[in-house]
Design a protein around this motif. Structure first.
Motif, PDB file in Angstrom:
ATOM      1  N   SER A 218       0.847  -1.193   0.000  1.00 42.93           N
ATOM      2  CA  SER A 218       0.000   0.000   0.000  1.00 42.93           C
ATOM      3  C   SER A 218       0.880   1.240   0.000  1.00 42.93           C
ATOM      4  CB  SER A 218      -0.932   0.020   1.219  1.00 42.93           C
ATOM      5  OG  SER A 218      -1.765  -1.116   1.256  1.00 42.93           O
ATOM      6  N   VAL A 219       0.234   2.381  -0.202  1.00 45.35           N
ATOM      7  CA  VAL A 219       0.920   3.666  -0.187  1.00 45.35           C
ATOM      8  C   VAL A 219       0.674   4.337   1.158  1.00 45.35           C
ATOM      9  CG1 VAL A 219       0.992   5.977  -1.217  1.00 45.35           C
ATOM     10  CG2 VAL A 219       0.747   3.966  -2.672  1.00 45.35           C
ATOM     11  N   HIS A 248       5.365   3.837  -1.774  1.00 40.49           N
ATOM     12  CA  HIS A 248       4.677   2.553  -1.792  1.00 40.49           C
ATOM     13  C   HIS A 248       5.453   1.571  -0.925  1.00 40.49           C
ATOM     14  CE1 HIS A 248       3.800  -1.543  -3.302  1.00 40.49           C
ATOM     15  NE2 HIS A 248       2.570  -1.063  -3.408  1.00 40.49           N
TER      16      HIS A 248
END
Length: 437
Positions: A218-219, A248
């Motif tokens: 995920s970011v 990220h």
């Protein structure tokens, strides 16, 4: 309405406010309750001294309003979504989520849905029996809701058209970015010095605890600074972000390192780092510049070929670089109330921001007179105004611009591209030539 103070609560609130269900659901419930209440009031206490409308005529009117509002809502939704799709395609996909923060569309659709449901429910409650009372109050309310819907429709069109203007978009990004710079970077020289000392100290220590991301990459969207500082202070520790906001994080990648003498609650540490599927501007100063650069290079693509839009974006990029130059662009640090640094996180340096702001625009636009002139005016102005410690990256950019112009233009045409001009159209040269006066 008051917005919750913590980051996670505020993001939840913002998602609720931008949801296509929240406001329509509230408006629909209020419309249905109002319809039932006014129908009962009209039945119990008929109004006869305002205007006389038969129950049958009222039923026909309400039925026509309900069917018309349903078709109208679908039409407006289709048109607005089409406008937004074509408009954002001219800018950048990164702006779609940011533009959604305007609640005008939600409120407009809510008003249309409320009018439709009110008319539909009122139609079902009108009695056409002989001697049935006229639903006067329901008709007045339906008229008011129709006028509200017309007003919201006009407001929606105005906000949509104005919101997609290049000048308006880049100005809003500029304003939002300034707030992010104020939050992310240390506010004083003493804070910056304490951050550097803390960074040097923890670099020689081994973290007592490392927090990893989940099984899905995920970011990092933002941080809950308040929660992290409170946790670190309670454990007399220093928390260091391993990744920058906007990075990220791969599956099972490291998020946080804790330096101190005892471990902190892992679940609470993990919740304080808000992950998302894309970057946001909330805590990411580089992303604001990234959006402006995307607007510029999109305009410079052969498919669009709109250097004037790129110049408008460069105007705001210059504003942000000037604003950032006055900040303490060291590693981000958040102290507790006693001034002890408890949270550290990577931040873009001055060199990072300058390269992000100018490299790609120079690469894609140096072969266009307007862009070459505007970039040179930007660099000349910043070199002339900023302190010496900010100048080396700018001088390097000026040398790179000279090389790019030399590669893009034949020597006989190169002189025109080397003229600094804030509009990029050669006005500076004509003003300096008395024969052209």
């Amino acid at each position: 309405m008051n917005i919750p103070g913590n980051i996670r609560g505020r993001r939840l609130w913002e998602r609720l406010m931008s949801s296509m269900l929240f406001f329509p659901a509230i408006y629909a419930l209020v419309a249905l309750l109002l319809s039932f209440a006014l129908a009962q009031w009209d039945a119990a206490d008929p109004v006869t001294d305002v205007f006389s409308v038969s129950a049958a005529s009222a039923q026909v009117t309400m039925s026509a309003l309900a069917s018309g509002m349903l078709a109208f809502t679908g039409f407006v939704t289709s048109v607005v979504l089409l406008i937004v799709q074509f408009g954002t395609s001219e800018f950048s996909p990164r702006l779609v989520r940011w533009l959604r923060s305007d609640r005008t569309l939600n409120l407009s659709l809510s008003a249309f849905i409320a009018t439709f449901l009110f008319a539909l429910a009122s139609t079902a409650q009108i009695s056409t029996a002989s001697g049935a009372p006229s639903p006067t109050r329901s008709l007045i309310a339906a008229t008011a809701l129709t006028l509200l819907s017309i007003l919201m429709f006009l407001l929606l069109i105005e906000r949509t058209m104005n919101g997609l203007r290049v000048a308006n978009v880049v100005q809003q990004v500029d304003a939002s970015a300034r707030r992010v710079f104020d939050v992310v970077y240390p506010t004083s020289q003493s804070d910056a010095e304490r951050a550097q000392l803390t960074a040097q100290r923890v670099s020689n220590e081994t973290p007592i605890q490392t927090i990893y991301a989940g099984a899905v990459g995920s970011v990092i969207a933002t941080l809950d600074q308040v929660a992290l500082v409170a946790l670190a202070k309670r454990g007399d520790a220093v928390i260091q972000m391993r990744q920058a906001v906007g990075d990220h994080v791969p599956a099972n990648g490291s998020l946080l390192s804790v330096y101190g003498t005892k471990r902190l609650p892992e679940a609470r540490l993990r919740r304080s780092v808000i992950l998302d599927d894309e970057r946001t501007i909330d805590f990411d100063p580089a992303f604001a510049i990234r959006m402006l650069v995307d607007v510029a290079i999109k305009a410079l693509s052969p498919a669009v070929n709109d250097p004037t839009t790129a110049v408008q974006s460069i105007d705001r990029i210059e504003d942000l670089l000037r604003y950032a130059s006055g900040k303490h662009l060291s590693a981000g640090a958040v102290p507790d109330r006693e001034g002890v640094v408890r949270l550290m996180y990577p931040t873009p340096t001055w060199e990072d921001l300058v390269e992000l702001a100018l490299n790609e625009i120079r690469q894609f636009g140096a072969n266009q007179y307007q862009i070459a002139r505007r970039l040179r005016a930007l660099l000349d102005a910043l070199i002339g105004d900023l302190p010496e410690r900010r100048l080396p990256p700018l001088r390097r950019q000026l040398a790179l611009l000279d090389d790019a112009v030399a590669s893009a233009f034949p020597e006989s045409q190169r002189g025109d591209a080397l003229i600094p001009d804030r509009q990029g159209i050669g006005m500076a040269r004509r003003a300096a030539d008395p024969s052209q006066a």
